[in-house]
Enzyme design. Structure first.
Site, PDB file in Angstrom:
ATOM      1  CB  THR A 177      -0.961  -0.002   1.200  1.00  0.00           C
ATOM      2  OG1 THR A 177      -1.706  -1.213   1.193  1.00  0.00           O
ATOM      3  CG2 THR A 177      -1.922   1.167   1.141  1.00  0.00           C
ATOM      4  CB  CYS A 178       3.890   2.254   1.854  1.00  0.00           C
ATOM      5  SG  CYS A 178       3.229   2.107   3.530  1.00  0.00           S
ATOM      6  CB  ALA A 179       5.069   0.287  -2.942  1.00  0.00           C
TER       7      ALA A 179
ATOM      8  CB  SER B   3       0.469   5.808  -1.206  1.00  0.00           C
ATOM      9  OG  SER B   3       1.691   5.833  -0.518  1.00  0.00           O
TER      10      SER B   3
END
Length: 190
Positions: free
Chosen positions: A83-85, A87
């Site tokens: 999810t961080c990647a 975003s």
């Protein structure tokens, strides 16, 4: 305590997700488990707290160095999570259409990992900043996870800072494993 039924709830010019309580007693969720945070995001209209992060060349970069431009702080736990990647990729695409705007990808990942990720992923419109040696960021922005399995990392949030250095919009994502509301961020930048 009443459970919020949406991932994030709009409040006073920004969003506060998860369980909203009083200052210093804020929590979000990680896969349904409550995670307490160190504080609250800065208030809309307040001066954005200055902070220093480390870029890929190991140079210190401060928020105040971007005065005169709008700044989007994409705050998240780690680039090593899907999810961080995602975003960072999404904000990279958005940045191409945002004049006089800088997007900072802020995490505690080491600068080497951030640089490698951006190189592999072709991220050119986002500035990755590591706050691994600058704990004041997490405290000033209230995003340090103080409980839960990711204790010690940052929560997922977005803060938009105006060219004048004032906070224009905040979004604390109620479920850390979910993406921010990009549409709401873009609306705030209009």
């Amino acid at each position: 305590m009443k459970k919020m039924c949406m991932a994030a709830v709009m409040v006073a010019g920004g969003t506060l997700g998860g369980y909203a309580q009083q200052a210093g007693d804020v929590s979000v969720k990680l896969r349904g488990q409550e995670v307490k945070l160190s504080g609250m995001l800065p208030a809309v209209g307040a001066e954005a707290p200055d902070f220093t992060g480390v870029d890929g060349s190991l140079s210190d970069v401060s928020l105040n160095g971007f005065r005169g431009k709008r700044v989007v702080l994409n705050i998240f736990p780690s680039l090593d999570t899907p999810t961080c990647a995602l975003s960072v990729r999404q904000f990279n695409q958005m940045a191409a259409s945002l004049p006089n705007t800088v997007i900072l990808a802020v995490s505690m990942d080491l600068p080497f990992a951030q640089k490698r990720f951006c190189s592999v992923e072709g991220i050119e419109n986002v500035v990755p900043l590591s706050v691994f040696r600058n704990p004041e960021f997490a405290e000033r922005y209230g995003v340090l996870q103080v409980s839960g399995p990711l204790h010690g990392l940052l929560a997922r949030a977005v803060v938009v800072v105006g060219a004048d250095g004032k906070v224009e919009y905040t979004q604390l994502v109620g479920e850390i494993s979910e993406e921010p509301d990009y549409k709401a961020v873009m609306e705030a930048l209009k």
